[in-house]
Motif scaffolding. Structure first.
Motif, PDB file in Angstrom:
ATOM      1  N   ARG A 249     136.835  13.435  43.430  1.00 16.71           N
ATOM      2  CA  ARG A 249     136.449  14.701  42.815  1.00 16.71           C
ATOM      3  C   ARG A 249     137.340  15.845  43.286  1.00 16.71           C
ATOM      4  O   ARG A 249     137.759  16.698  42.495  1.00 16.71           O
ATOM      5  CB  ARG A 249     134.983  15.029  43.132  1.00 16.71           C
ATOM      6  CG  ARG A 249     133.998  14.147  42.415  1.00 16.71           C
ATOM      7  CD  ARG A 249     132.561  14.602  42.623  1.00 16.71           C
ATOM      8  NE  ARG A 249     131.650  13.807  41.827  1.00 16.71           N
ATOM      9  CZ  ARG A 249     131.413  14.008  40.537  1.00 16.71           C
ATOM     10  NH1 ARG A 249     132.026  14.997  39.922  1.00 16.71           N
ATOM     11  NH2 ARG A 249     130.586  13.244  39.873  1.00 16.71           N
ATOM     12  N   PRO A 255     136.249  21.630  39.538  1.00 19.58           N
ATOM     13  CA  PRO A 255     134.907  22.208  39.691  1.00 19.58           C
ATOM     14  C   PRO A 255     134.754  23.574  39.045  1.00 19.58           C
ATOM     15  O   PRO A 255     133.633  24.007  38.776  1.00 19.58           O
ATOM     16  CB  PRO A 255     134.736  22.296  41.213  1.00 19.58           C
ATOM     17  CG  PRO A 255     136.148  22.388  41.740  1.00 19.58           C
ATOM     18  CD  PRO A 255     136.965  21.534  40.831  1.00 19.58           C
ATOM     19  N   ASP A 434     133.261  18.787  34.700  1.00 14.18           N
ATOM     20  CA  ASP A 434     134.245  18.945  35.774  1.00 14.18           C
ATOM     21  C   ASP A 434     135.624  18.386  35.418  1.00 14.18           C
ATOM     22  O   ASP A 434     136.455  18.179  36.296  1.00 14.18           O
ATOM     23  CB  ASP A 434     133.736  18.273  37.056  1.00 14.18           C
ATOM     24  CG  ASP A 434     133.308  16.827  36.860  1.00 14.18           C
ATOM     25  OD1 ASP A 434     133.611  16.256  35.794  1.00 14.18           O
ATOM     26  OD2 ASP A 434     132.657  16.268  37.769  1.00 14.18           O
TER      27      ASP A 434
END
Length: 488
Positions: A249, A255, A434
């Motif tokens: 991530r 984000p 995201d």
């Protein structure tokens, strides 16, 4: 030695034990003075470790060593640290008095443009006495170093043609005790195939052991995602299978998409014509080859350039591969590899006066000084618009107007191999988008409707770089942030 580690040793994945240098006890590695560069990340990791502890209960930093892996303007620090915890003599906290304790910790700290993030923390008591001269060889530390360097292991062996079959063969074993020899042999074999296929190199057996454990956990995660998927997608081994979820991530996703509103755009006029049963701009020459954003959260730039490439082709008849690097360097509102928003990128293109081509302003995957030249700009845009959330109308707009920039929740994409993904809505919330991508078409496979999505992780991911997502239910938020440039 753990059974699966023995298997790795037998398979040749781990190096042989190196002879200890003169004057050093076998099985010990010397602590060297910490590089000043490592102290900042180590102190940050200590701060995170001590968060929430009372003043008298905070650990203090001992010895530090580690490695750094560079990725453009970012650095990933893999640290081995000793911490000294104070004695616990407070009867309200400790049932029995506890003497001063030494811990050995493995930390991973990502430093991107001065912002620190703790990716991994693994601490345990040190049973063997540590002196300034050494530390137990098998104390356990993962050092990330996947690029060139000394003493790296690189495996070159054929990989089975049908990787999904290889993955399927281990699924019945995933519910068994992971310490069994049967599980260990099968998992180690698949891990070795992974290392060979994706040219992974690990410096030490401790690092290989840690990456192997992540890989095994990810296999279980992929199996669970597979079991819960309602589409035809297959999940399994990908080039991201040795990364933790947090690493994946942090390095590859964006984000900012769920945190900031971005520049305001006017609403696009809807298309009145009904959507054809299927459409694919790839077959009509409006889509460039799949690109690779690398270890950089720059998906927003690739989504926008893909859209502008399509818009320019439809209006001017020329398909040009446009520069994402220009947006990383010159869009001062977005944050380069730390993420950005398509709406901001459109505004930056207008302000700058256009986009250069990939050939003139090539991609490096990290922030550089803006080197845009208006004289070299080959493409311009007049405006940008946001689209509605009705997927039937999105399909109609796409068929008439061109590929669409969208953002999605990337749940499961770390392990996506092929097929139409259709995760359960609670697992792939439209509120947690995201990742920015490009809708290039739609259609049906048998009776399953899909969106054809161009991704930016290279052709060695997914279906030659493409992702197929269920169409018609707002899966993974695919309809929540649709937009396009306007070329008059």
């Amino acid at each position: 030695m753990a059974p699966w580690l023995q298997v790795l040793w037998l398979l040749g994945l781990l190096p042989g034990a190196a002879p200890a240098p003169p004057g050093r006890a076998a099985g010990a590695q010397a602590w060297e003075p910490a590089s000043p560069e490592l102290l900042g990340p180590a102190r940050f990791a200590l701060e995170m470790y001590n968060r929430g502890r009372a003043a008298g209960m905070r650990a203090v930093l001992g010895a530090v060593r580690g490695r750094v892996r560079r990725a453009g303007r970012g650095s990933l620090y893999s640290l081995k640290v000793t911490l000294e915890e104070p004695p616990c003599n407070d009867p309200t906290v400790c049932q029995l008095p506890v003497s001063k304790k030494t811990l050995l910790c493995s930390f991973e700290v990502l430093d991107e443009l001065g912002k620190h993030m703790l990716l991994r923390r693994d601490c345990g008591p040190v049973d063997t006495k540590i002196t300034g001269a050494g530390i137990p060889k098998d104390a356990g530390i993962a050092q990330i170093r996947l690029h060139s360097g000394s003493a790296l292991i690189s495996l070159f062996q054929p990989y089975p043609d049908d990787r999904s079959e290889t993955f399927s063969s281990v699924l019945p074993l995933l519910n068994k005790d992971p310490l069994t020899q049967d599980f260990s042999v099968k998992m180690a074999s698949i891990f070795k195939d992974f290392v060979t296929t994706y040219n992974r190199t690990y410096e030490t057996k401790e690092e290989a052991r840690w990456r192997m454990s992540i890989f095994a956990s990810n296999m279980v995660r992929a199996q669970k995602i597979q079991a819960l998927d309602r589409g035809t997608a297959q999940y399994g081994v990908t080039k991201f299978s040795d990364l933790t979820e947090e690493e994946f991530r942090t390095i590859y996703l964006n984000p900012l998409l769920k945190e900031q509103p971005g520049m305001k755009m006017r609403r696009a006029k809807s298309v009145d014509d009904p959507a054809p049963p299927e459409w694919d701009w790839r077959s009509k020459g409006a889509v460039t080859e799949v690109k690779d954003q690398g270890m950089c959260g720059s998906c927003w730039a690739f989504s926008v350039t893909g859209n502008v490439e399509g818009q320019w082709f439809l209006k001017r008849g020329a398909l040009l591969s446009l520069s994402e690097q220009e947006l990383l360097d010159c869009d001062k509102v977005d944050k380069a590899c730390l993420g950005g928003l398509p709406s901001n990128a459109y505004s930056a293109i207008k302000t700058l006066g256009g986009l250069e081509t990939e050939d003139d302003y090539s991609y490096h995957g990290h922030l550089q000084t803006c080197n845009f030249s208006a004289e070299k700009a080959k493409v311009y845009i007049n405006d940008s618009v946001e689209l509605g959330q009705n997927e039937q109308k999105l399909a109609a707009w796409l068929a008439k107007k061109g590929p669409i920039s969208v953002a999605i929740n990337a749940f499961g994409m770390q392990f996506y191999r092929h097929g139409i993904s259709h995760p359960l809505r609670p697992l792939c919330s439209p509120w947690l988008i995201d990742h920015a991508v490009l809708l290039v078409g739609y259609g049906n496979r048998s009776t399953v409707p899909f969106w054809a999505i161009k991704n930016s992780w290279g052709t060695d991911w997914g279906e030659e770089g493409y992702y197929y997502l269920y169409r018609g239910s707002g899966a993974c938020g695919v309809n929540t942030m649709a937009s396009s440039a306007v070329v008059n």
